[in-house]
Structure formats: C-alpha cells, structure tokens
Design a protein around this motif. Structure first.
Motif, PDB file in Angstrom:
ATOM      1  N   LEU A 149       0.855  -1.186   0.000  1.00 44.61           N
ATOM      2  CA  LEU A 149       0.000   0.000   0.000  1.00 44.61           C
ATOM      3  C   LEU A 149       0.894   1.240   0.000  1.00 44.61           C
ATOM      4  N   ASN A 150       0.832   1.998  -1.083  1.00 44.82           N
ATOM      5  CA  ASN A 150       1.618   3.216  -1.205  1.00 44.82           C
ATOM      6  C   ASN A 150       0.691   4.426  -1.228  1.00 44.82           C
ATOM      7  N   LYS A 151       1.120   5.472  -0.595  1.00 44.42           N
ATOM      8  CA  LYS A 151       0.301   6.675  -0.499  1.00 44.42           C
ATOM      9  C   LYS A 151      -0.101   7.159  -1.889  1.00 44.42           C
ATOM     10  N   ALA A 152      -1.382   7.389  -2.087  1.00 45.89           N
ATOM     11  CA  ALA A 152      -1.880   7.861  -3.376  1.00 45.89           C
ATOM     12  C   ALA A 152      -1.626   9.358  -3.512  1.00 45.89           C
ATOM     13  N   THR A 153      -1.126   9.749  -4.648  1.00 44.59           N
ATOM     14  CA  THR A 153      -0.820  11.160  -4.886  1.00 44.59           C
ATOM     15  C   THR A 153      -1.291  11.562  -6.282  1.00 44.59           C
ATOM     16  N   GLY A 154      -1.169  12.830  -6.576  1.00 44.72           N
ATOM     17  CA  GLY A 154      -1.432  13.324  -7.925  1.00 44.72           C
ATOM     18  C   GLY A 154      -2.836  13.040  -8.408  1.00 44.72           C
TER      19      GLY A 154
END
Length: 307
Positions: free
Chosen positions: A37-42
């Motif tokens: 799980l990676n932080k969602a960005t953009g």
C-alpha cells in the motif's frame, strides 16, 4: 545479466531481483516487496493508497505513462516485455492493512488498484497475485477501485461480490479495433472488454449496504473511426459512468510521466483527428452526453473517484 539490467535499483534491491522465467514474450522477474500500500498522490490523490501487485505491464500500450517509472532507461525502452512479480504480496498486504486498522479502527481505507500496472495482465493467469490479494482485503472492507483492460477480471467475481464498496473501471480508449491494434496491439479486443463489463453487471445482484459501480474509462481518448462511433457509444450504456480524458497533455509540467514517443508518432497516422484534437474531443463528448442520457459522463481526475 539480471544485475546489469537492474542498474536503477539499490544494491539491496539488485540482490533480491531474480529472473524466474519467460511468459510469452515477457521476461518475468521476482522480488520481495517492502510495502504493497503506497500513499496515493497526484491524479488519484482522493484515495488513501495505490496497490500494484506487479511492476511493469505486459500489455505495453504505446501511450502508457507508467513506462516512465521503469527502473532504468533500458527497461523503459523495453516496456511491455518484462514484469516483476511481488512474490510476498499477500503477506505484506496483511501487515499493511493491520497497521492501518490499528491507527484507523473506524475508517476503512480507500484503495486504487492499480496505478502503474494492470492487476489482470496475462501473467496473472499463472501467478494469481491479484486473486490472492482480494481475500486479504475483504475483512477490512476497503473502498476499492479496480482499473484494468482485461476480461480476466470475470474470473474473480466470486470474491468481488463480497466487497461492499467497489468500482470496476474497464479501460477502452477507442471504439475501433483498427485503432486499438495500432496503439495497444497486445491488449484484449474491444468486444471482449465490452462483453466482460456486461457480464460483470449481471453478476452483482442488488444487496442492501452494498454499492458496486461500473465505469468505462475512455482514457486517453483515442480516435474512433466514424463508422464505428455510434455502435461503440451505444454499448457504453452497460455502465453507470463513462470517463474521458485527453492524450496525457503535459500542461506545462514535466514530461517525465507523459505520453511516450511511440504514441506521439502514431498520432501522425490519425491526423484527421489530432489536427483538430480539441474539437474532436468536444464532439465525442457531446455525442456521449446525447446518446447516453442515463450514464454519468465525467472528465479527467474527477471521473476516477469512487463516488
């Protein structure tokens, strides 16, 4: 050989990457992931996390921005001919979700699967990573959005039916097989994708406290030949939302994750569309609105949200 191809990795990463086999024309590598799980960005910052079971994508679509995130320039040029399996994915996802729950016991996470790969690319038929990850998420009942261009997703309908907040996005950038074969020759056919979405809709009977939604993402909007347009648009009525987006315009920003040169060259073949790209986009959008009165027509970032 493997180590030299992965010069973009740190020493530890190089040590853990191993060439496993070939699957079709693609080299298959295996690596242990430190996090799933990676932080969602953009573009998808509305979500808590992105979830990518694989790195790389066998479909190798000419326009895919994700090629920019290849480990090195050599692999970027070879986009579509390699894939990395995150072999400990299920174990790591369990840990990631447990950490989230301890910090947020009253709020399920929102997860976008996937942002830089296709969770149902061909290797999934053999490795089943996505199939193994879905049951791991079920106890936490996240808001889950799955982005794919593969009819293989039908295989997992038995598990998908158990999610309470789910949106399935099927990527279909064009309504013309001729155009598809030019821009994304390794991808499934348009009729197969449309048939899969219709079958998915029929597989989710109404249940209280269960919100399952379906989108077709015509992104990036590629040309559809005039003779195919009306038939294509009429078949989009199977979903509750259609999302359109232009051809990854840079808008003055860095081109690091923008359209690849292969697709830019193909645009010349369809000059009848791209010489007046904004007008072509506007006309297509207006036809969607006119022909699909019961379907939500959305554009860009907003369309990729769950709501």
């Amino acid at each position: 050989m493997v180590k030299s191809q992965y010069e973009g990795y740190s020493a530890d990463e190089q040590h853990t990457v191993a060439l496993v086999e070939k699957f079709g024309s693609a080299k298959v590598y295996a690596q242990n992931a430190q996090s799933l799980l990676n932080k969602a960005t953009g573009f998808i910052s509305a979500y808590d996390f992105t979830l990518n079971p694989y790195r790389g994508c066998q479909y190798g679509c000419s326009y895919c921005y994700a090629a920019a995130f290849s480990p090195n320039s050599q692999m970027r040029q070879d986009w579509g001919n390699w894939v990395i399996i995150k072999q400990n994915a299920a174990e790591i996802l369990k840990k990631d979700l447990h950490i989230w729950y301890k910090k947020n016991p009253d709020r399920p996470p929102s997860i976008y699967m996937s942002s830089v790969t296709d969770p149902y690319q061909p290797i999934e038929s053999q490795k089943l990573l996505t199939r193994y990850l879905l049951p791991v998420m079920l106890p936490y009942q996240p808001t889950l959005v799955i982005q794919t261009r593969s009819p293989m997703i039908i295989r997992d309908v038995d598990i998908l039916q158990q999610f309470q907040r789910l949106r399935i996005n099927m990527s279909i950038p064009t309504g013309s097989e001729k155009v598809r074969k030019d821009f994304e020759p390794k991808s499934p056919s348009i009729p197969a994708r449309l048939k899969a979405m219709a079958k998915l809709r029929d597989s989710f009977p109404y249940r209280e406290n269960c919100e399952v939604r379906f989108s077709i993402t015509v992104t990036p909007l590629l040309p559809t030949l005039p003779e195919d347009e009306a038939n294509f648009i009429s078949k989009l009525a199977v979903v509750d939302r259609v999302v359109i987006q232009d051809f990854h315009a840079s808008n003055g920003r860095s081109l690091t994750a923008s359209t690849r040169e292969e697709a830019l060259a193909l645009k010349q073949k369809y000059a009848w569309w791209y010489n007046s790209e904004q007008e072509s986009y506007r006309k297509f959008k207006n036809k969607l609105i006119a022909m699909l009165p019961d379907v939500e027509i959305m554009e860009g970032k907003e369309g990729f949200g769950y709501e």
